[in-house]
Design an enzyme around this catalytic site. Structure first.
Site, mmCIF file in Angstrom:
data_model
loop_
_atom_site.group_PDB
_atom_site.id
_atom_site.type_symbol
_atom_site.label_atom_id
_atom_site.label_comp_id
_atom_site.label_asym_id
_atom_site.label_seq_id
_atom_site.Cartn_x
_atom_site.Cartn_y
_atom_site.Cartn_z
ATOM 1 N N SER A 6 -131.929 17.578 -48.962
ATOM 2 C CA SER A 6 -133.365 17.688 -49.216
ATOM 3 C C SER A 6 -133.727 17.088 -50.565
ATOM 4 C CB SER A 6 -133.790 19.156 -49.217
ATOM 5 O OG SER A 6 -133.385 19.793 -48.036
HETATM 6 N N1 SAH Z 1 -129.884 22.898 -47.809
HETATM 7 C C1 SAH Z 1 -129.449 21.543 -47.583
HETATM 8 C C2 SAH Z 1 -130.360 20.829 -46.591
HETATM 9 C C3 SAH Z 1 -129.547 20.334 -45.452
HETATM 10 S S1 SAH Z 1 -130.405 19.698 -44.077
HETATM 11 C C4 SAH Z 1 -129.321 20.786 -48.880
HETATM 12 O O1 SAH Z 1 -129.675 21.321 -49.928
HETATM 13 O O2 SAH Z 1 -128.808 19.688 -48.857
HETATM 14 C C5 SAH Z 1 -130.287 21.064 -42.935
HETATM 15 C C6 SAH Z 1 -128.911 21.528 -42.548
HETATM 16 O O3 SAH Z 1 -129.081 22.536 -41.535
HETATM 17 C C7 SAH Z 1 -128.022 20.466 -41.924
HETATM 18 O O4 SAH Z 1 -126.829 20.379 -42.651
HETATM 19 C C8 SAH Z 1 -127.760 20.978 -40.500
HETATM 20 O O5 SAH Z 1 -126.470 20.691 -40.010
HETATM 21 C C9 SAH Z 1 -127.967 22.469 -40.677
HETATM 22 N N2 SAH Z 1 -128.268 23.187 -39.436
HETATM 23 C C10 SAH Z 1 -129.044 22.805 -38.389
HETATM 24 N N3 SAH Z 1 -129.044 23.755 -37.427
HETATM 25 C C11 SAH Z 1 -128.250 24.777 -37.875
HETATM 26 C C12 SAH Z 1 -127.847 26.027 -37.322
HETATM 27 N N4 SAH Z 1 -128.245 26.431 -36.113
HETATM 28 N N5 SAH Z 1 -127.038 26.818 -38.065
HETATM 29 C C13 SAH Z 1 -126.599 26.413 -39.291
HETATM 30 N N6 SAH Z 1 -126.939 25.248 -39.863
HETATM 31 C C14 SAH Z 1 -127.761 24.417 -39.170
#
Ligand code: SAH
Length: 212
Positions: free
Chosen positions: A62
């Site tokens: 993000s």
């Molecule tokens: N917090 C992260 C943002 C990552 S993007 C940062 O600071 O970089 C969102 C993330 O959510 C992705 O890595 C994706 O794999 C994860 N995600 C999507 N669906 C999910 C689920 N059902 N359970 C756990 N993680 C999930």
């Protein structure tokens, strides 16, 4: 953190603060987090810009502006433990680790989580606990949480997630509404949930199940 990293991180906090007024606590949490550690090799020059960045497996880290906003909307004051769903690179969890006594973060893609784990180790963040699973089930073992943060967009909050939120707890999530996503704040008052829409946003969608 070395001096140059500290300088870059505090410059980043100032840049965010110019666009979105930060509380002192959130400002300091951003200024204490080395974003470069969370960026794929070769993208280091990008680490302190206000953009989202691609990481592996079609996932995104993000934008630091978004992370700062989500963190501030969570309102860590008086809260002890936070659950994040969607650890990704781990940057959001790392920022939260400066504001909460315990951070619990769940990721469905195992290799992303392994990378995040080694970053937490490197930064010495011993209060971040990680789990490889489908975050839509929450993390029952350590519930209830004072705060819950979805880092991926959902259509609806599963009721078992609200069950894992403490009685006056706050949950922040990007919620799909038609083809848009709205950052939404939910506050629990016993068995009542008060919902407030905050602003439009752009997160990756939540997916079912886990993968390597
Ligand atoms: N917090 C992260 C943002 C990552 S993007 C940062 O600071 O970089 C969102 C993330 O959510 C992705 O890595 C994706 O794999 C994860 N995600 C999507 N669906 C999910 C689920 N059902 N359970 C756990 N993680 C999930």
């Amino acid at each position: 953190m070395d001096n140059i990293t500290a300088l870059k991180a505090s410059r980043l906090a100032k840049e965010i603060d110019n666009r979105f007024k930060l509380t002192t606590d959130v400002f300091n949490a951003i200024a204490k987090t080395d974003r470069e550690l969370f960026i794929p090799k070769g993208f280091g020059f990008h680490a302190y810009k206000l953009d989202a960045l691609p990481i592996s497996a079609k996932q995104w880290i993000s934008s630091p502006l978004t992370v700062a906003k989500m963190t501030q909307y969570l309102d860590a004051r008086g809260a002890d433990r936070v659950l994040e769903i969607g650890c990704g690179s781990g940057y959001q969890a790392a920022v939260l680790s400066h504001l909460f006594r315990g951070v619990f973060t769940v990721e469905r893609i195992e290799h992303l989580l392994n990378e995040a784990r080694s970053r937490f180790k490197q930064m010495g963040a011993h209060n971040i606990h990680t789990r490889h699973s489908d975050g839509q089930n929450g993390w029952i073992g350590y519930a209830p949480y004072d705060r819950i943060l979805f880092s991926a967009a959902v259509s609806q909050i599963p009721s078992k997630i609200f069950d894992q939120l403490s009685n006056t707890g706050i949950l922040i999530a990007p919620i799909w509404q038609d083809d848009k996503q709205i950052i939404t704040r939910f506050q629990k008052h016993g068995n009542r949930i008060v919902e407030d829409k905050i602003e439009e946003c752009d997160f990756v969608p939540i997916l079912n199940g886990t993968q390597k």
